[in-house]
Design an enzyme around this catalytic site. Structure first.
Site, PDB file in Angstrom:
ATOM      1  N   PRO A  27       0.829  -1.209   0.000  1.00 30.39           N
ATOM      2  CG  PRO A  27      -0.900  -1.606   1.521  1.00 30.39           C
ATOM      3  CD  PRO A  27       0.420  -2.156   1.055  1.00 30.39           C
ATOM      4  CB  SER A  32      -0.511   4.882   3.346  1.00 24.75           C
ATOM      5  OG  SER A  32      -0.854   3.568   3.790  1.00 24.75           O
ATOM      6  CD  GLU A  53      32.368   4.165 -14.577  1.00 28.06           C
ATOM      7  OE1 GLU A  53      32.208   5.095 -13.759  1.00 28.06           O
ATOM      8  OE2 GLU A  53      31.441   3.456 -15.013  1.00 28.06           O
ATOM      9  CD  GLU A  91      26.556   3.272 -13.415  1.00 28.35           C
ATOM     10  OE1 GLU A  91      26.346   2.038 -13.450  1.00 28.35           O
ATOM     11  OE2 GLU A  91      27.326   3.845 -14.202  1.00 28.35           O
ATOM     12  CD  GLU A 124      24.635  -4.350 -13.867  1.00 29.22           C
ATOM     13  OE1 GLU A 124      24.479  -3.190 -13.440  1.00 29.22           O
ATOM     14  OE2 GLU A 124      24.126  -4.761 -14.927  1.00 29.22           O
TER      15      GLU A 124
END
Length: 670
Positions: free
Chosen positions: A183, A185, A384, A453, A477
């Site tokens: 839920p 909430s 990277e 990312e 991965e």
């Protein structure tokens, strides 16, 4: 980008005065099913609410901002309302379909604070047949120049406490958590999209569109009466606590709510794309889609290393093997990770040591690209950053100019560090600005970007279609090395209705050697047939055949990967229950063939696939890749049966899915 069927109507909207004296305006969706009401309450605070077919589905929800020098959330009077309507169809250079209809009615509410500096604020609401979007507009004015947003008070108040599929913000890095249902909430602070199963005929998703020079959106539950739920915007802050630095005139991203009758309706919505700006790349002819292999999975299997040494994967000889394989199997690209200086230390903490132009001595970048081009293949550049955004920005032009000169067309970027430059969260305004700079610079050099990312996608690919894909999910991965055993079988049955609603996902499917190797308990909880199904169900314009290439030797199933397209004319979900099973059909762009993929969670199940989406006057040869006898994800994932049969639009195909299993079908028009 050709635009068809544009109708624009603007008129003065006469606001209504309710019996309680509140000024409010109202606008309906083009089909009349959704009705949005906006106005101010007794405190002069703006709000909105939404009905569908006479049923309230969003209760009155407060709006407003807190700025660094005072509130901009109350004490308003309404200056006026206006309306507009748009109906157009625009074309995508790539996507889940070729043409996107953009059809909405708009309500603009102009406000002014009664006291103090009497600041102006405008709220714009767009109502589509499948949901709404709204944004804050800060007009140019004498009382507001440079300003700081310290809190966004946007609420989504629901008259029910629906089952919600969410991913927690805290304790989850790079959006790589599992989506779980409970839920609304009861949730902690969560990332968007937030997907709600209200009942059998009402499904809703809350997200954002056109995230530009702003902070990423999270949602936090606040106190609400039992049986209801209210969530409030929680933006990702700068390290100094501010949320957004801005200067009027300024606009926020759109806050979006998709409304559908079933999961298929959620997947069909293009509301988020329509709330982004039209394409800014004048010539899109250089944009491509395709499939690729890569020197990648071997690192995750500990067979290779990113760093230099005896197991270095990014060598000239190893890359030539991958180029030869790609050429032999009609694949477009070869990704190579670990080719450039910077990998030898702790690169997650020393990202400023990365060079994006200097290859290691055992990797002949220019020679390999020439060799690849001679074979009809291209290298995919890997960048990277280790989160060192500043170091990357300093090299963007030199690196991208080099790749462009060599004929490289795709760059995969990465940010394996929770804080950019050691201080700012990736999804803060700082990170959003950085990601945009990379995309815009790449467009200048005619480069496509696969962003790992990332900031959570928000439809930016409409404006910059060189942003072709991204991660932002718990990807393949984790099936290599995560100590929790890998992604659960239901994971891929959730993603099409959560993360993928935000944009294309580079999940990297196609693992054919399925047993655990880093940890015995960690492996893809899937059958071989389900790996094929992912190429249809999990959308990306660039799809990877992610396994080490030797694991594809002698595998008839690889034929499906060779032939499945990655650019589509039409797409539709045929049947689904979120987290349990999903079946998706897509028609190839520029052709007459269709592809169908289906998958299930840890439960085996029997489905009946209807082909009523096919041309009713044609017959098709169906090549069916299905789970074989005794197949099961954890005990026997490899059995596969490949059938061929003629089908037409009246055919109903019974098909069995093993535990964690799936199927893939190629439909060739005769």
């Amino acid at each position: 980008m050709k635009i068809f069927r544009l109708v624009l109507a603007i008129s003065v909207f006469v606001f209504s005065l309710s019996t309680s004296g509140k000024r409010q305006g109202r606008v309906a969706s083009p089909d009349g099913a959704l009705i949005l009401t906006a106005g101010i309450n007794k405190s002069g605070q703006p709000y909105y609410q939404l009905q569908r077919g006479g049923r309230m589905i969003v209760n009155p929800s407060l709006l407003g901002m807190k700025l660094g020098d005072g509130p901009l959330d109350s004490d308003f009077s309404v200056l006026g309302f206006s309306t507009a309507s748009v109906d157009e169809t625009w074309q995508q250079p790539w996507g889940e379909e070729a043409g996107v209809r953009n059809n909405y009615r708009e309500l603009t509410m102009r406000l002014r604070q009664r006291h103090g500096r009497q600041r102006l604020l405008t709220l714009v609401f767009r109502v589509f047949n499948d949901g709404i979007g709204f944004r804050y507009v800060f007009p140019k004015q004498s009382g507001l120049g440079d300003f700081v947003i310290m809190d966004e008070e946007t609420q989504f108040a629901f008259p029910f406490d629906a089952k919600a599929w969410t991913m927690p913000t805290q304790g989850t890095v790079y959006y790589e958590g599992l989506w779980k249902a409970a839920p609304l909430s009861t949730k902690p602070e969560v990332s968007t999209p937030v997907t709600m199963e209200v009942d059998d005929s009402l499904y809703m998703v809350v997200h954002e569109a056109n995230l530009t020079d702003y902070a990423g959106l999270n949602l936090r539950p606040v106190a609400a009466p039992k049986g209801t739920a209210v969530v409030k915007a929680q933006l990702v802050p700068w390290s100094t606590g501010e949320l957004v630095f801005a200067k009027a005139p300024f606009v926020s991203p759109w806050r979006t709510v998709i409304v559908a009758k079933d999961p298929a309706g959620l997947a069909a919505s293009r509301l988020m794309l329509n709330l982004n700006e039209p394409c800014r790349i004048k010539d899109t002819s250089w944009l491509e889609t395709g499939k690729y292999v890569g020197v990648w999975w071997g690192m995750h299997m500990n067979d290779m290393t990113w760093a230099q040494g005896p197991k270095h994967g990014a060598t000239t000889a190893n890359t030539r093997r991958y180029i030869d394989f790609a050429a032999a199997h009609r694949l477009s690209g070869v990704l190579v990770e670990g080719w450039n200086y910077g990998w030898d230390g702790d690169w997650t903490k020393e990202g400023d040591k990365f060079s994006f132009t200097k290859p290691y001595p055992d990797y002949d970048l220019e020679g390999l690209q020439r060799y690849a081009l001679s074979k009809g293949v291209r290298l995919i550049a890997h960048n990277e950053t280790g989160g060192a955004a500043g170091n990357y920005e300093q090299q963007l032009d030199s690196a991208f100019a080099l790749y462009h000169r060599l004929g490289i067309k795709v760059v995969k970027t990465g940010y394996v560090n929770a804080k950019l430059d050691g201080r700012e969260l990736q999804h803060s305004q700082y990170g959003v600005r950085h990601y945009r700079k990379v995309i815009e610079t790449a467009a200048k050099y005619r480069l496509m970007v696969i962003n790992h990312e990332p900031a959570m996608p928000s439809g930016l690919q409409r404006t910059y279609p060189n942003l072709v894909s991204g991660e932002g999910a718990r990807g393949q991965e984790y099936n290599a090395w995560s100590e929790d055993g890998g992604n659960p079988a239901y994971h891929l049955c959730v993603l099409p209705f959560t993360r993928i609603l935000a944009g294309p996902l580079d999940f990297t499917p196609g693992i054919f050697r399925i047993e655990g190797r880093v940890h015995p308990q960690t492996y893809p909880h899937t059958t071989l047939a389900k790996q094929l199904a992912a190429y249809v169900v999990i959308y990306a314009p660039w799809q990877m055949a992610a396994d080490e290439i030797e694991n594809y030797a002698g595998q008839p199933a690889f034929t499906f990967i060779e032939q499945v397209p990655t650019n589509w004319q039409q797409s539709r979900v045929l049947m689904a229950k979120i987290g349990r099973y999903v079946v998706t059909a897509r028609k190839e762009r520029g052709g007459e063939n269709w592809y169908v993929g289906g998958m299930t969670d840890e439960e085996a199940r029997d489905l009946e696939v209807k082909f009523d989406f096919l041309d009713p006057d044609a017959r098709y040869m169906a090549v069916i890749y299905r789970d074989g006898p005794d197949a099961a994800m954890d005990t026997n994932p490899y059995p596969m049966t490949i059938d061929r049969r003629m089908v037409d639009a009246k055919t109903v195909l019974p098909i069995h899915l093993a535990k964690g299993g799936g199927f893939a079908i190629q439909l060739v028009k005769q």
